[in-house]
Design a protein around this motif. Structure first.
Motif, short mmCIF file in Angstrom:
data_model
loop_
_atom_site.label_atom_id
_atom_site.label_comp_id
_atom_site.label_asym_id
_atom_site.label_seq_id
_atom_site.Cartn_x
_atom_site.Cartn_y
_atom_site.Cartn_z
N SER A 240 0.82 -1.22 0.00
CA SER A 240 0.00 0.00 0.00
C SER A 240 0.85 1.26 0.00
CB SER A 240 -0.96 0.00 1.20
OG SER A 240 -0.25 0.19 2.42
N TYR A 241 2.07 1.18 0.53
CA TYR A 241 2.95 2.36 0.48
C TYR A 241 4.23 2.06 -0.31
CZ TYR A 241 5.47 0.28 4.50
OH TYR A 241 6.18 -0.54 5.33
N ASN A 242 4.21 0.95 -1.05
CA ASN A 242 5.23 0.66 -2.07
C ASN A 242 6.64 0.58 -1.50
OD1 ASN A 242 5.77 -0.02 -4.72
ND2 ASN A 242 6.17 2.09 -5.35
N ASP A 243 6.79 -0.13 -0.39
CA ASP A 243 8.11 -0.35 0.20
C ASP A 243 8.67 -1.66 -0.36
OD1 ASP A 243 10.34 -0.88 1.77
OD2 ASP A 243 9.44 -0.05 3.58
N VAL A 244 9.36 -1.56 -1.51
CA VAL A 244 9.78 -2.77 -2.22
C VAL A 244 10.83 -3.56 -1.44
CG1 VAL A 244 9.19 -1.92 -4.51
CG2 VAL A 244 11.45 -1.46 -3.59
N HIS A 245 11.66 -2.90 -0.67
CA HIS A 245 12.71 -3.62 0.04
C HIS A 245 12.15 -4.38 1.24
CE1 HIS A 245 16.03 -2.25 -2.43
NE2 HIS A 245 15.48 -1.05 -2.42
N LEU A 246 11.14 -3.82 1.91
CA LEU A 246 10.46 -4.57 2.96
C LEU A 246 9.68 -5.73 2.34
CD1 LEU A 246 9.81 -4.86 5.95
CD2 LEU A 246 7.85 -3.35 5.61
N LEU A 247 9.09 -5.49 1.18
CA LEU A 247 8.37 -6.56 0.47
C LEU A 247 9.30 -7.71 0.12
CD1 LEU A 247 6.02 -4.56 -1.94
CD2 LEU A 247 5.30 -6.31 -0.30
N ILE A 281 12.80 -4.30 -8.33
CA ILE A 281 13.91 -3.74 -7.55
C ILE A 281 15.10 -3.46 -8.45
CG2 ILE A 281 15.60 -4.27 -5.75
CD1 ILE A 281 13.37 -5.78 -4.28
N LYS A 282 15.36 -4.39 -9.39
CA LYS A 282 16.47 -4.19 -10.33
C LYS A 282 16.25 -2.93 -11.15
CE LYS A 282 18.91 -6.45 -14.15
NZ LYS A 282 18.95 -7.64 -15.04
N ASP A 283 15.01 -2.76 -11.64
CA ASP A 283 14.70 -1.55 -12.42
C ASP A 283 14.89 -0.30 -11.58
OD1 ASP A 283 14.10 -3.09 -14.61
OD2 ASP A 283 11.94 -3.07 -14.29
N ARG A 284 14.46 -0.38 -10.32
CA ARG A 284 14.61 0.78 -9.43
C ARG A 284 16.08 1.05 -9.15
NH1 ARG A 284 10.05 1.79 -4.96
NH2 ARG A 284 8.22 1.43 -6.24
N ASP A 285 16.86 0.00 -8.97
CA ASP A 285 18.29 0.17 -8.71
C ASP A 285 18.99 0.79 -9.92
OD1 ASP A 285 18.03 -0.83 -6.19
OD2 ASP A 285 18.76 -2.83 -6.67
N LEU A 286 18.56 0.40 -11.12
CA LEU A 286 19.11 1.00 -12.33
C LEU A 286 18.76 2.48 -12.39
CD1 LEU A 286 18.40 -1.79 -14.98
CD2 LEU A 286 20.65 -1.01 -14.20
N ALA A 287 17.51 2.78 -12.05
CA ALA A 287 17.08 4.18 -12.05
C ALA A 287 17.87 4.97 -11.01
CB ALA A 287 15.59 4.28 -11.77
N MET A 288 18.12 4.34 -9.85
CA MET A 288 18.87 5.00 -8.80
C MET A 288 20.32 5.20 -9.22
SD MET A 288 18.26 6.42 -5.98
CE MET A 288 16.76 5.68 -5.35
N SER A 289 20.88 4.24 -9.94
CA SER A 289 22.25 4.39 -10.44
C SER A 289 22.34 5.56 -11.41
CB SER A 289 22.71 3.11 -11.14
OG SER A 289 22.77 2.03 -10.22
#
Length: 468
Positions: A240-247, A281-289
């Motif tokens: 509901s609050y999109n916490d992918v790392h806790l997920l 998460i991989k996509d997010r990590d790429l975006a973060m990079s």
């Protein structure tokens, strides 16, 4: 910039970070840093370092976060108050925890506890005890973890204004300690009361953590289906609050529970969800990079501007001072000679008075260009302010420094500027000193010695060099 504008910029930096706009925070932070350095406003500089450190941490740029923390700590030790030092230790804990450097984390937390008690910042004291408990749980020292968490609860209860969520967060570690110590009855009652607490309707992350805690309790009792159901509740909340790392943590545990239950059909579906989550998460990590790379280039540009004088493009006073101090520190070990040449334009005021400030600026730019061309690429030249310039020569004797000064003097004498169809010549007066004869250990001392020689050159008729 007015003081009120500076305070607004400080507030803006903090607000941007609170909103999770890390790139904007870092950009604004470096702007605040530049202004703070120009005005010698230590509070602005400390605010910039602290918010940039937290922003770098949030995007996973740990090395840059540590650099800002180191700078914050150094300045805080010299010019900050105890509240500034407390801020340093708070962010340091996050970095140590991130790198699993638990010994350093515990050492930092001890200092945080001591200082926050002294300042009566009991919310920080409570958080520090809770974080200490968390580290001890990771190290499987459950009795000590329980002791630390209970102390955290004591300080949460005396904090003003009252904060129920502050107490609740400490209770998470108290409950987990009881579970892992095998205190079944105590932990069961505590966990159930936490899951049912209406306070959590406003704190979804803590509610999901409560369900995870409940799942740990069920797992310890080998009630794997109930543990799976609690994890599913936690999953829905985390989504509901999109916490992918806790997920990610939740889905890993759900997969384990399916294996223990023997429900392979459900396990297949959970595994599929888990793979999809890993891709996200991989996509997010790429975006973060990409974000980190963008910030790195933007910061390099901002830092480059911050180190340069706007009129001449030479290094400014702050950079010259910082770099010279680095060289002088090294020279204390090597014994090398560092030469400082200070010079200014003779009768510069008359240029401004007779022809205007625009022409005066052209004179300054012409002198800076002529002197830059006369120096080696690794010599340091900067505009100290107004019409005054500084040259720093590394591994150069005082005699060789004097020869360089004569070369600069000649380069300026050869300048001819035309104004109102009349040719105008320019001269400068110079002072030369080195760290050995002046016994200078920092830039201020070295500059002062060279500036005294410049004063003597002025007194003796200008257009010449003083050396000491």
């Amino acid at each position: 910039m007015e003081q009120s504008d500076l305070i607004l910029l400080q507030q803006k930096v903090g607000m941007l970070r609170a909103e999770g706009k890390y790139q904007e925070t870092i950009d604004a932070g470096y702007k605040l840093l530049e202004i703070g350095m120009k005005l010698n406003d230590y509070k602005s500089i400390l605010t910039a370092y602290m918010n940039n450190a937290a922003s770098y941490y949030s995007i996973g740029a740990i090395e840059e976060a540590f650099e800002n923390i180191d700078a914050h700590k150094e300045l805080s030790d010299k010019h900050g108050d105890e509240a500034d030092r407390l801020g340093t230790f708070n962010i340091l804990f996050l970095l140590y925890e991130y790198n699993k450097e638990y010994a350093d984390a515990k050492r930092t937390l001890k200092t945080t506890i001591e200082l926050s008690k002294k300042l009566s910042h009991y919310n920080i004291t409570s958080n520090a005890y809770s974080n200490y408990s968390h580290i001890l749980l990771e190290e499987k020292d459950y009795n000590k973890a329980l002791e630390m968490a209970e102390q955290g609860l004591q300080y949460a209860e005396i904090h003003e204004p009252k904060s129920p969520i502050l107490k609740f967060r400490v209770k998470l570690n108290i409950a987990k300690s009881h579970i892992l110590l095998g205190n079944v009855k105590e932990s069961a009652a505590l966990v159930q009361s936490m899951v049912d607490d209406p306070l959590l309707n406003s704190f979804i992350r803590e509610k999901s953590q409560s369900y995870i805690l409940q799942a740990i309790w069920y797992e310890e009792q080998k009630m794997y289906q109930e543990a799976f159901d609690s994890l599913t509740e936690a999953k829905v909340l985390a989504e509901s609050y999109n916490d992918v790392h806790l997920l990610k943590t939740i889905q890993q545990k759900r997969c384990e529970m399916c294996d223990l239950i023997g429900d392979f059909e459900t396990g297949y579906l959970v595994q599929k969800e888990y793979i999809e989550l890993l891709n996200e998460i991989k996509d997010r990590d790429l975006a973060m990079s990409a974000l980190k790379l963008n910030i790195k280039h933007r910061v390099a540009y901002i830092e480059g501007k911050a180190d340069r004088d706007g009129l001449t493009g030479l290094y400014n006073r702050n950079y010259i001072q910082r770099k010279t101090n680095q060289w002088l520190n090294a020279a204390q070990e090597t014994g090398e000679s560092i030469v400082c040449i200070v010079f200014d334009i003779d009768s510069f005021k008359s240029f401004n008075d007779n022809y205007g400030h625009v022409y005066g600026d052209e004179v300054i730019k012409s002198v800076s260009k002529a002197c830059s061309k006369a120096l080696r690429s690794d010599d340091l030249i900067g505009r100290f302010g107004g019409d005054e310039f500084v040259v720093i020569l590394r591994d150069t004797s005082l005699e060789d420094g004097f020869r360089v000064a004569k070369k600069l003097l000649k380069a300026v004498r050869n300048l001819t500027l035309t104004i109102e169809n009349k040719s105008t010549t320019i001269t400068v007066s110079m002072g030369v000193a080195n760290n050995i004869t002046s016994n200078a250990s920092d830039f201020i001392g070295l500059f002062h010695s060279a500036d005294n020689e410049l004063y003597k050159a002025k007194e003796n008729g200008k257009n010449q060099i003083g050396i000491g």
